[in-house]
Design a protein around this motif. Structure first.
Motif, mmCIF file in Angstrom:
data_model
loop_
_atom_site.group_PDB
_atom_site.id
_atom_site.type_symbol
_atom_site.label_atom_id
_atom_site.label_comp_id
_atom_site.label_asym_id
_atom_site.label_seq_id
_atom_site.Cartn_x
_atom_site.Cartn_y
_atom_site.Cartn_z
ATOM 1 N N ARG A 239 34.889 -33.701 16.247
ATOM 2 C CA ARG A 239 35.056 -33.680 14.795
ATOM 3 C C ARG A 239 33.906 -32.856 14.207
ATOM 4 O O ARG A 239 32.759 -33.284 14.229
ATOM 5 N N SER A 241 32.981 -32.181 11.281
ATOM 6 C CA SER A 241 32.242 -32.756 10.160
ATOM 7 C C SER A 241 31.107 -33.654 10.631
ATOM 8 O O SER A 241 30.038 -33.708 10.012
ATOM 9 N N ALA A 244 28.009 -31.393 11.961
ATOM 10 C CA ALA A 244 27.500 -30.326 11.087
ATOM 11 C C ALA A 244 25.981 -30.222 11.140
ATOM 12 O O ALA A 244 25.431 -29.111 11.252
#
Length: 427
Positions: A239, A241, A244
């Motif tokens: 993922r 996100s 990040a």
């Protein structure tokens, strides 16, 4: 290693490129990787791990120089020039000798590194993260980095002695251990960005303290946990996100990207997202032999239906007998019993079957299976039933109805996903 360094430099310059590494010692997997490289005209990175190949033979029985000859002999047969083949060593350090005191394990590790570099391996993963017999349970960054620098010095001396291209290095390790999680997974903690920064700095300082500061630009990769893993049946998907902040650490480094281990079974979109987020070196191992096993099990079913039990090779049964006779490669991973154990042994994504393909009886049975189907080509309706992707390729004229080629095609389907993920689609 100029090809690898060029890819890393392009990535650091903003292009969405990367490179994948096929981590396997199986001849069919290596042939598939080399065939793909021949068709695309690209370099192919093939890596051996310290437990597969070492100065004691590893579980394959091969020394590093044997693995080099083994890979290049397949390349020669396929018409792939040696300059297109890149060899790497994975988890090179005390991994195989954790039962020894640290000094003895490091001495063995020094020999391991020297043998790999002397044999032409030039992408070297310096992994000293594991505790030895007289170590505390967890090692600090400073100890791990100092040991890695010690092994780097051996690699540099060996390279200067034998010549050729300068080695490039990867440092750090992933959690959990190589080959997939032993426990069931629910979620996974990513490497903390501060911890990644500390690991980078510890290795930079250790190399400087060892008088190896000139090596630092050749440290091209850091292994971290990006939040990807697999267990027997489940896959933890990447993922972007969540990763990040971790991605920003690699982005800020002038030479270094992340090397993502355990990317097996990620979706094509996830693989692409990994590269875009600076996990620009993608490692795949069990996913390739898993695809090979799926194809061989399909051929076993075709053979049994087409030729009957009496004329069939019985590959599945032969493999199951070999696993029962030598449980040491799976019994720490598969804790189930009865029918569930049979399912885990055959279908677990950790693919412990990969340790049994070199067994003499298994290898001879596999060859008999391929020969049986080549001598008695099955009807396409059976191929369609068991291997629909390969059936479609045959119907389109892209694949011959030859048993070995059906298996190679299945492996190449996985490799193509990695190749696509590592390509800059903006151009």
């Amino acid at each position: 290693m100029k090809a690898v360094q060029d890819i890393i430099a392009q990535h650091k310059a903003g292009r969405g490129v990367g490179i994948y590494s096929a981590c396997s010692a199986h001849p069919l997997v290596i042939e598939a990787a080399l065939s793909h490289a021949r068709l695309t005209g690209t370099s192919v990175l093939i890596e051996a791990t310290s437990n597969q190949v070492n100065q004691d033979g590893g579980y394959t029985g091969m020394l590093p120089k044997d693995f080099n000859r083994f890979v290049l002999s397949i390349a020669s047969r396929l018409g792939v020039p040696p300059s297109q083949v890149l060899l790497g060593g994975d988890h090179l350090g005390p991994n195989c000798w954790q039962n020894l005191p640290a000094e003895a394990a490091m001495a063995k590790s020094e020999q391991l590194i020297a043998d790999y570099v002397a044999a032409g391996f030039r992408k070297i993963h310096l992994d000293c993260s594991m505790s030895c017999a007289d170590d505390p349970t967890a090692l600090g960054d400073a100890v791990v980095a100092a040991r890695a620098a010690r092994l780097c010095a051996v690699a540099e001396r060996t390279w200067e002695s034998v010549g050729g291209e300068a080695p490039v290095y990867v440092v750090g390790t992933e959690v959990p251990v190589p080959g997939g999680a032993q426990e069931e997974l629910a979620d996974l903690a990513l490497t903390d960005p501060a911890a990644a920064t500390a690991t980078i700095e510890a290795h930079r300082q250790a190399l400087h303290a060892a008088g190896l500061q000139q090596v630092w630009p050749r440290v091209i990769g850091l292994v971290v946990q990006p939040g990807v893993e697999f267990d027997h049946d489940k896959v933890i998907d990447f993922r972007a996100s969540r990763a990040a902040a971790l991605a920003c650490v690699a982005k800020a480094q002038p030479y270094l990207v992340y090397e993502a281990h355990s990317t097996d079974y990620q979706t094509p979109a996830n693989l692409r997202a990994l590269v875009q987020n600076h996990f620009a070196i993608l490692k795949v191992g069990p996913g390739l032999t898993f695809a090979m096993r799926e194809a061989l099990w399909a051929l076993d079913g075709i053979e049994r239906e087409w030729l009957g039990a009496d004329r069939s090779s019985g590959l599945r049964q032969t493999v199951q007998k070999a696993m029962a006779a030598a449980p040491q490669f799976w019994n720490k991973y598969y804790l189930s019993k009865g029918h569930q154990l049979e399912l885990d042994q055959q279908y677990s994504r950790s693919d412990r079957i990969r340790y049994y393909w070199p067994v003499l009886e298994v290898d001879s049975t596999l060859k008999r299976l391929l020969a049986n189907l080549d001598a008695n080509p099955p009807p396409l309706s059976l191929v369609s039933q068991y291997m629909p992707l390969q059936y479609a390729a045959i119907r389109e004229g892209r694949l011959r109805l030859r048993a070995r080629e059906l298996v190679l095609h299945a492996i190449e389907q996985v490799l193509q996903q990695y190749a696509e993920a590592c390509t800059d689609h903006a151009r």
